[in-house]
Enzyme design. Structure first.
Site, mmCIF file in Angstrom:
data_model
loop_
_atom_site.group_PDB
_atom_site.id
_atom_site.type_symbol
_atom_site.label_atom_id
_atom_site.label_comp_id
_atom_site.label_asym_id
_atom_site.label_seq_id
_atom_site.Cartn_x
_atom_site.Cartn_y
_atom_site.Cartn_z
ATOM 1 C CD GLU A 1 -3.491 -6.813 3.512
ATOM 2 O OE1 GLU A 1 -3.155 -7.685 2.676
ATOM 3 O OE2 GLU A 1 -2.966 -5.687 3.548
ATOM 4 C CD GLU B 1 -2.885 -1.160 2.354
ATOM 5 O OE1 GLU B 1 -2.402 -1.363 3.493
ATOM 6 O OE2 GLU B 1 -4.084 -0.952 2.158
HETATM 7 C C1 1HE Z 1 6.557 -8.501 12.172
HETATM 8 C C2 1HE Z 1 5.894 -8.390 10.948
HETATM 9 C C3 1HE Z 1 4.642 -7.728 10.921
HETATM 10 C C4 1HE Z 1 7.728 -9.437 10.631
HETATM 11 N N1 1HE Z 1 4.176 -7.251 12.076
HETATM 12 N N2 1HE Z 1 6.030 -7.990 13.287
HETATM 13 N N3 1HE Z 1 2.065 -8.645 7.043
HETATM 14 C C5 1HE Z 1 2.287 -9.952 6.958
HETATM 15 O O1 1HE Z 1 1.418 -10.779 7.152
HETATM 16 C C6 1HE Z 1 3.713 -10.356 6.720
HETATM 17 C C7 1HE Z 1 4.287 -10.962 7.981
HETATM 18 N N4 1HE Z 1 5.735 -11.168 7.885
HETATM 19 C C8 1HE Z 1 6.267 -12.209 7.192
HETATM 20 O O2 1HE Z 1 5.619 -12.957 6.483
HETATM 21 C C9 1HE Z 1 7.762 -12.386 7.343
HETATM 22 O O3 1HE Z 1 8.191 -11.718 8.524
HETATM 23 C C10 1HE Z 1 8.585 -11.830 6.147
HETATM 24 C C11 1HE Z 1 8.369 -12.729 4.918
HETATM 25 C C12 1HE Z 1 8.232 -10.397 5.812
HETATM 26 C C13 1HE Z 1 10.097 -11.860 6.515
HETATM 27 O O4 1HE Z 1 10.450 -13.149 6.960
HETATM 28 P P1 1HE Z 1 11.808 -13.332 7.764
HETATM 29 O O5 1HE Z 1 11.994 -14.812 8.004
HETATM 30 O O6 1HE Z 1 12.908 -12.605 7.099
HETATM 31 O O7 1HE Z 1 11.597 -12.569 9.170
HETATM 32 P P2 1HE Z 1 10.757 -13.036 10.470
HETATM 33 O O8 1HE Z 1 11.609 -13.913 11.325
HETATM 34 O O9 1HE Z 1 9.431 -13.549 10.101
HETATM 35 O O10 1HE Z 1 10.518 -11.616 11.185
HETATM 36 C C14 1HE Z 1 11.535 -10.933 11.856
HETATM 37 C C15 1HE Z 1 10.881 -10.177 13.005
HETATM 38 O O11 1HE Z 1 9.983 -9.233 12.478
HETATM 39 C C16 1HE Z 1 10.042 -11.083 13.883
HETATM 40 O O12 1HE Z 1 10.074 -10.524 15.198
HETATM 41 P P3 1HE Z 1 11.024 -11.143 16.353
HETATM 42 O O13 1HE Z 1 10.740 -10.262 17.530
HETATM 43 O O14 1HE Z 1 10.590 -12.572 16.503
HETATM 44 O O15 1HE Z 1 12.422 -11.014 15.830
HETATM 45 C C17 1HE Z 1 8.651 -10.945 13.328
HETATM 46 O O16 1HE Z 1 7.638 -11.201 14.274
HETATM 47 C C18 1HE Z 1 8.660 -9.462 12.974
HETATM 48 N N5 1HE Z 1 7.689 -9.150 11.948
HETATM 49 N N6 1HE Z 1 6.650 -8.996 10.008
HETATM 50 C C19 1HE Z 1 4.848 -7.385 13.224
HETATM 51 N N7 1HE Z 1 3.980 -7.548 9.785
HETATM 52 C C20 1HE Z 1 -3.040 -0.823 7.029
HETATM 53 S S1 1HE Z 1 -3.621 -2.362 6.883
HETATM 54 C C21 1HE Z 1 -2.402 -3.313 6.204
HETATM 55 C C22 1HE Z 1 -2.618 -4.747 6.553
HETATM 56 C C23 1HE Z 1 -1.378 -5.545 6.371
HETATM 57 O O17 1HE Z 1 -0.337 -5.063 6.132
HETATM 58 S S2 1HE Z 1 -1.599 -7.233 6.554
HETATM 59 C C24 1HE Z 1 -0.057 -7.910 6.194
HETATM 60 C C25 1HE Z 1 0.803 -8.050 7.407
#
Ligand code: 1HE
Length: 269
Positions: free
Chosen positions: A143, A123
């Protein structure tokens, strides 16, 4: 009216979640939350908005980059569990306010995309005027899988870029587009090798900064309006904008330079 949920920012605009590098007319703003894959929380939205609000007048183009391997993992999902419905609406509107500043401000914006460009990250990217993707970039709207919905303007902006049908299919099935596919469907303008995105964006920024300011103004302000207008209104808006831009002294000089064979010809790149 309601109070914005965005946190108060420093008057200087300084904030560690969005860094600023100034180089002549180009301001590079870098999302700087790589440990969380640049997940977008309200603090980051506020920091971006504040940076944009206080850019010096000398800036002519913004490059929007991101630290680490991923442009953005979208909405910081840790903000969701505590949010009431009313807070959710205000949350979206806080994003809209800042994203509008990006898309409809006085400055062209070039986004440098790599790794995850998903959910709210897509977005955000859809607010830019030029999108440069490294080959690692991938694009998704998870989402549907998270049980939520677009809330950062994507149902409008991403749909305008690639069509409502593709957005619906992405959200329903979890379809993730790779960099080549994204380029093919018109989501991005350039695909470049890994690590080359910023250099390409800076090269494009220099070109944009070299345009006549009135032309850039018309491209940023009139073109999006024309796209929303019925044909007869669009043509009228276009003719007025064309007359105004070509009456600028700079336009006269540039056209005369071409006629006198002092200006560059159009050539394939
Ligand atoms: C996060 C987020 C997040 C990572 N919110 N903390 N977005 C998603 O559904 C995508 C969610 N994220 C992922 O699928 C993956 O993190 C990635 C593919 C982007 C990257 O993977 P990777 O293996 O490099 O990293 P990771 O180990 O998953 O994440 C590293 C850290 O970032 C980890 O935190 P930690 O404290 O355990 O180190 C994750 O929890 C954190 N993290 N993504 C919170 N999105 C205005 S409305 C819009 C609606 C949306 O955007 S919905 C889509 C949300």
């Amino acid at each position: 009216m309601f109070d914005s949920p965005l946190p108060a920012a420093a008057p200087s605009g300084d904030h560690p979640l969005v860094t600023l590098a100034l180089d002549g007319p180009v301001a590079t703003l870098t999302l700087n939350r790589p440990a969380k894959r640049n997940a977008i929380n309200l603090e980051l939205v506020g920091a971006l908005g504040q940076r944009l609000a206080v850019l010096p007048e000398s800036v002519r183009v913004v490059v929007l980059d991101a630290a680490g391997e991923h442009f953005s993992a979208g909405l910081d999902l840790s903000e969701v569990p505590e949010m009431s419905a009313a807070q959710g609406v205000r949350h979206s509107h806080a994003w809209y306010e800042v994203f509008e500043r990006l898309q409809c401000g006085r400055l062209p914006v070039i986004a440098v995309l790599r790794g995850a460009v998903v959910g709210g990250g897509l977005e955000l990217a859809s607010c830019a005027h030029v999108r440069v993707a490294e080959t690692s970039a991938y694009f998704g709207l998870p989402e549907g899988q998270r049980g939520i919905f677009l809330g950062g303007g994507g149902s409008v902006r991403v749909s305008k870029l690639i069509g409502f049908s593709r957005v619906a299919e992405m959200m329903l099935t979890g379809h993730v587009y790779d960099a080549d596919e994204a380029h093919r469907i018109g989501l991005t303008h350039y695909t470049v090798p890994a690590g080359k995105g910023l250099a390409r964006a800076l090269e494009l920024a220099a070109r944009i900064a070299g345009n006549a300011p009135m032309s850039n103004f018309a491209i940023l302000r009139a073109l999006p309006l024309i796209a929303e207008q019925p044909m007869s209104h669009g043509l009228m808006t276009e003719s007025l904008m064309a007359a105004i831009t070509q009456s600028e002294p700079e336009a006269k000089e540039r056209v005369e330079a071409f006629l006198a064979k002092r200006a560059a010809k159009v050539a394939p790149q």
